[in-house]
Design an enzyme around this catalytic site. Structure first.
Site, mmCIF file in Angstrom:
data_model
loop_
_atom_site.group_PDB
_atom_site.id
_atom_site.type_symbol
_atom_site.label_atom_id
_atom_site.label_comp_id
_atom_site.label_asym_id
_atom_site.label_seq_id
_atom_site.Cartn_x
_atom_site.Cartn_y
_atom_site.Cartn_z
ATOM 1 N N GLY A 1 4.775 8.169 -36.795
ATOM 2 C CA GLY A 1 6.053 8.761 -37.199
ATOM 3 C C GLY A 1 6.803 9.374 -36.016
ATOM 4 N N ASN B 1 -2.107 1.846 -43.948
ATOM 5 C CA ASN B 1 -3.231 0.944 -44.239
ATOM 6 C C ASN B 1 -3.979 1.333 -45.510
ATOM 7 O OD1 ASN B 1 -3.489 -1.168 -42.398
ATOM 8 N ND2 ASN B 1 -4.283 0.204 -40.809
ATOM 9 N N GLY C 1 5.982 10.597 -43.170
ATOM 10 C CA GLY C 1 4.796 10.669 -42.320
ATOM 11 C C GLY C 1 5.283 10.957 -40.906
ATOM 12 N N SER C 2 4.854 12.096 -40.360
ATOM 13 C CA SER C 2 5.325 12.480 -39.021
ATOM 14 C C SER C 2 4.156 12.646 -38.071
ATOM 15 C CB SER C 2 6.128 13.793 -39.109
ATOM 16 O OG SER C 2 7.181 13.639 -40.011
ATOM 17 N N HIS D 1 -3.218 -8.107 -42.975
ATOM 18 C CA HIS D 1 -3.547 -7.342 -41.779
ATOM 19 C C HIS D 1 -5.006 -6.943 -41.926
ATOM 20 C CE1 HIS D 1 -2.985 -4.849 -38.352
ATOM 21 N NE2 HIS D 1 -3.126 -3.713 -38.991
ATOM 22 N N ASN E 1 1.243 10.368 -35.578
ATOM 23 C CA ASN E 1 1.380 9.657 -34.302
ATOM 24 C C ASN E 1 2.435 8.563 -34.354
ATOM 25 O OD1 ASN E 1 -0.448 11.090 -32.770
ATOM 26 N ND2 ASN E 1 -2.186 9.844 -33.416
ATOM 27 N N ARG F 1 0.156 -8.326 -30.044
ATOM 28 C CA ARG F 1 -1.150 -8.251 -29.358
ATOM 29 C C ARG F 1 -1.540 -9.624 -28.835
ATOM 30 N NH1 ARG F 1 -3.633 -4.079 -33.813
ATOM 31 N NH2 ARG F 1 -3.067 -2.202 -32.674
#
Ligand code: TXD
Length: 319
Positions: free
Chosen positions: A15, A121, A10-11, A176, A13, A152
């Site tokens: 990645g 997700n 996965g490239s 999550h 955001n 966070r």
């Protein structure tokens, strides 16, 4: 000693941000993989061209063929579709399950001994699926969510108290998603638990409750601002911290989505869900089982049951 090889499946955001951060920290050579032609190659070349400026020696490769991840020491998976405004993480199950099948088979064929970090997700069920399809042993596959959720929480707490983020520790358990369990009494400023800080007049219970809620909604807050995608800087930083603990055998104690065995954490059967673990060269070297009070246990059970529900849906889709 040869450099480590880190494959990013996965490239997009996250990645791309992972690739950049890994280079800045010189953790190893990076292979960017994606189904879209040109993107992994382009991002890889762009970051490669920043290495002389940064003074780091890292080799970047972009690929659309799983053969490129052969022999990877670490695989970080962000492949799939991200949330759009109005979508819940759970809406992504069907689409991303198919992606996990392809990715899992790619890992099984090319780097079955890698340490695998899943970010896609809906997180906890995707870790289950990726383990199912890759066959990677449970101690070598984790999901990234707790480090981000607690980062966070720490950010908001540091702001509230006007102290350094470094001195705030926070614990977030569970899946999550909306059922995550921020653990107030295990979260501290320089070792002082939050309930004590309320007694000391540093904040009020109401303000603390609002911070807990903002942490739960942390992902949605960013989605609503960005409108075209979800958070990527903090998620990438969180996964890199996990990869670093593995590669350098730091044995950091971090909340990750891992296989919680039936009989531990009050669970009737095995479930992938977020709990603190020790991350070192052995992958998940130890699951840290902390004591939960009745309310915390109930919240954790609810969270684990939500994951079980999605795993049942996923099993039905696999057939
Ligand atoms: O805490 C967490 N775990 C998360 C998870 C925090 C934030 C975002 N989280 C999830 O990560 C998000 O819901 C997504 O499921 C993933 C990846 O997020 P990102 O922001 O990087 O999404 P992008 O930019 O859409 O990138 C996804 C890339 C994109 O380049 C697609 O072409 C590619 O995945 N893709 C694939 N790559 C390989 N193989 C397959 N089959 C494939 N399908 C899509």
């Amino acid at each position: 000693m040869a450099r480590k090889k880190i494959a990013l499946v996965g490239s997009g955001n996250i990645g791309g941000t992972l690739a950049h951060l890994i280079g800045l920290k010189e953790l190893g050579d990076v292979v960017l993989f994606d189904v879209v032609e040109g993107v992994p190659q382009g991002k890889g070349l762009d970051i490669q061209e920043s290495t002389p400026v940064e003074g780091v020696d890292v080799r970047y490769t972009g690929a659309n063929d799983y053969a490129a991840i052969k022999g990877a020491d670490v695989v970080i998976v962000t492949a799939g579709v991200a949330r759009k405004p109005g979508m819940s993480r759970d809406d992504l199950v069907g689409i991303n399950l198919k992606v996990m099948k392809a990715v899992g088979e790619g890992i099984r064929a090319n780097c079955p001994d890698a340490f695998v970090i899943c970010i896609t997700n809906p997180l906890d069920v995707m870790v289950w699926a990726l383990q199912h399809f890759s066959g990677v042993p449970a101690n070598r596959i984790v999901g990234m969510a707790g480090v981000l959720d607690s980062a966070r929480f720490r950010t908001f707490l540091a702001e509230e108290f006007n102290v350094s983020v470094e001195d705030v520790t926070a614990f977030v358990l569970g899946g999550h998603g909306d059922t995550m369990v921020p653990l107030v009494r295990y979260s501290t400023v320089a070792g002082i638990p939050l309930p004590d800080l309320v007694k000391m007049g540093w904040t009020t219970q109401e303000r603390l409750d609002a911070i807990v809620q903002r942490t739960r909604d942390g992902g949605a807050e960013i989605v609503n601002l960005l409108k075209t995608g979800s958070a990527f800087y903090a998620p990438a930083a969180s996964a890199v911290a996990m990869a670093e603990s593995y590669l350098k055998d730091k044995k950091r104690v971090m909340p990750v989505a891992t296989l919680v065995k039936g009989g531990t954490y009050g669970q009737p059967d095995d479930v992938f869900v977020g709990v603190p673990v020790v991350l070192g060269e052995g992958g998940v070297e130890r699951v840290v089982e902390i004591n939960l009070d009745a309310a915390e246990q109930a919240a954790f059970n609810k969270s684990a049951d939500a994951v079980r529900g999605l795993v049942t849906v996923a099993k039905g889709l696999i057939g």
